[in-house]
Each structure stands twice: as C-alpha cells, then as structure tokens.
Motif scaffolding. Structure first.
Motif, short mmCIF file in Angstrom:
data_model
loop_
_atom_site.label_atom_id
_atom_site.label_comp_id
_atom_site.label_asym_id
_atom_site.label_seq_id
_atom_site.Cartn_x
_atom_site.Cartn_y
_atom_site.Cartn_z
N GLN A 89 0.82 -1.21 0.00
CA GLN A 89 0.00 0.00 0.00
C GLN A 89 0.86 1.27 0.00
O GLN A 89 0.57 2.22 -0.72
N ASN A 90 1.93 1.28 0.77
CA ASN A 90 2.81 2.44 0.85
C ASN A 90 3.46 2.74 -0.51
O ASN A 90 3.52 3.89 -0.94
N ASN A 91 3.96 1.70 -1.18
CA ASN A 91 4.61 1.89 -2.49
C ASN A 91 3.60 2.35 -3.55
O ASN A 91 3.93 3.18 -4.41
N ILE A 92 2.40 1.82 -3.50
CA ILE A 92 1.36 2.24 -4.45
C ILE A 92 1.04 3.72 -4.26
O ILE A 92 0.90 4.47 -5.23
N ILE A 93 0.99 4.16 -3.03
CA ILE A 93 0.73 5.57 -2.74
C ILE A 93 1.90 6.43 -3.23
O ILE A 93 1.70 7.50 -3.81
N GLN A 94 3.13 5.96 -3.03
CA GLN A 94 4.31 6.71 -3.50
C GLN A 94 4.29 6.85 -5.02
O GLN A 94 4.57 7.93 -5.55
N ILE A 95 3.98 5.75 -5.72
CA ILE A 95 3.92 5.80 -7.19
C ILE A 95 2.82 6.76 -7.63
O ILE A 95 2.99 7.55 -8.57
N SER A 96 1.69 6.72 -6.97
CA SER A 96 0.58 7.62 -7.29
C SER A 96 0.98 9.07 -7.08
O SER A 96 0.68 9.94 -7.92
N ASN A 97 1.68 9.35 -6.00
CA ASN A 97 2.12 10.72 -5.73
C ASN A 97 3.15 11.19 -6.75
O ASN A 97 3.17 12.36 -7.13
N LEU A 98 4.03 10.27 -7.18
CA LEU A 98 5.00 10.62 -8.23
C LEU A 98 4.28 11.01 -9.52
O LEU A 98 4.65 11.97 -10.19
N ALA A 99 3.26 10.22 -9.88
CA ALA A 99 2.51 10.50 -11.11
C ALA A 99 1.81 11.86 -11.02
O ALA A 99 1.77 12.61 -12.00
N LYS A 100 1.27 12.18 -9.85
CA LYS A 100 0.58 13.46 -9.68
C LYS A 100 1.56 14.64 -9.68
O LYS A 100 1.23 15.73 -10.12
N ALA A 101 2.75 14.40 -9.15
CA ALA A 101 3.75 15.48 -9.05
C ALA A 101 4.42 15.76 -10.37
O ALA A 101 4.97 16.85 -10.59
#
Length: 126
Positions: free
Chosen positions: A93-105
């Motif tokens: 879950q943590n890595n999925i959130i990090q990847i999602s935040n990278l895509a948004k940033a």
C-alpha cells in the motif's frame, strides 16, 4: 563529401558480376586544393502543407536541432530507474501511494496547439 548518387536498377556490362537487383553508386567530390567555406540558403513552397493548419505540442527551444534543453527532464525528487522498479516490484500500500504521488507530481503538458505550416527552409554550411 558526396558529389552525386547513381542508382542502377538493371544490369549492364560495366557493373560488377554479382549484380542482383540494384546498385547505389556514391561518387565523392575531389579533394579541395585549398581551404574553403560555403553557405547555402534555400526555401520552397509546398501546396499541400504551406499555410495549412498544424497541430503541435509545446517543446523545448532546441527541439529543431534534436536536442533537449531540459524541458522533458525528470524532477530531482524523482527516483532512479532502480528505485522505481523496486517500488513496482514490492507492491504494498505504501509503495502504491508513493507511485501515485509521483505521477501526480510529474508536471507534463499534453495539450495541443495550432499554427500554420511555414514555407520549407534549408541552410547548409560547408
């Protein structure tokens, strides 16, 4: 430097015996006797494109030279390839959130702009 190109599509007695369907003969210019410089500028009009609508995306100021000026570079906070692969491989879950935040940033402009095609131009410096 190339003087001219001759393309042979049929066999003739002056061609090599292994001729099989086509031959491109490249004739080079003779070596110059002294140093020289040459500048050539040309232009042209294409009835199919010149003045017609052209769609394009915003790029860098050196795109016409095939060089990126940093417009497409990743932010310094973006992980390396190995770090990003580790995030994908270890799917929690943590890595999925990090990847999602990278895509948004990641700020990238996908919009298309419109302008008219200009006449053909070419420049040559020898």
């Amino acid at each position: 430097m190339v003087d001219n190109l001759v393309i042979y599509k049929t066999a003739s007695p002056d061609l090599p015996g292994e001729f099989a369907g086509g031959l491109v003969e490249i004739n080079t210019k003779s070596v110059a006797d002294k140093d020289f410089q040459s500048l050539s500028v040309g232009g042209g009009y294409n009835t199919v494109t010149t003045g017609k609508n052209q769609l394009y995306s915003k790029g860098g100021k050196y795109d016409c030279l095939g060089v990126d000026d940093g417009t497409r570079s990743f932010q310094s906070s973006f992980p390396t390839v190995q770090q990003f692969q580790d995030l994908q491989t270890n799917s929690n879950q943590n890595n999925i959130i990090q990847i999602s935040n990278l895509a948004k940033a990641y700020n990238f402009d996908w919009s298309l702009n419109s302008k008219s095609f200009l006449p053909n131009t070419n420049f040559q410096y020898t």
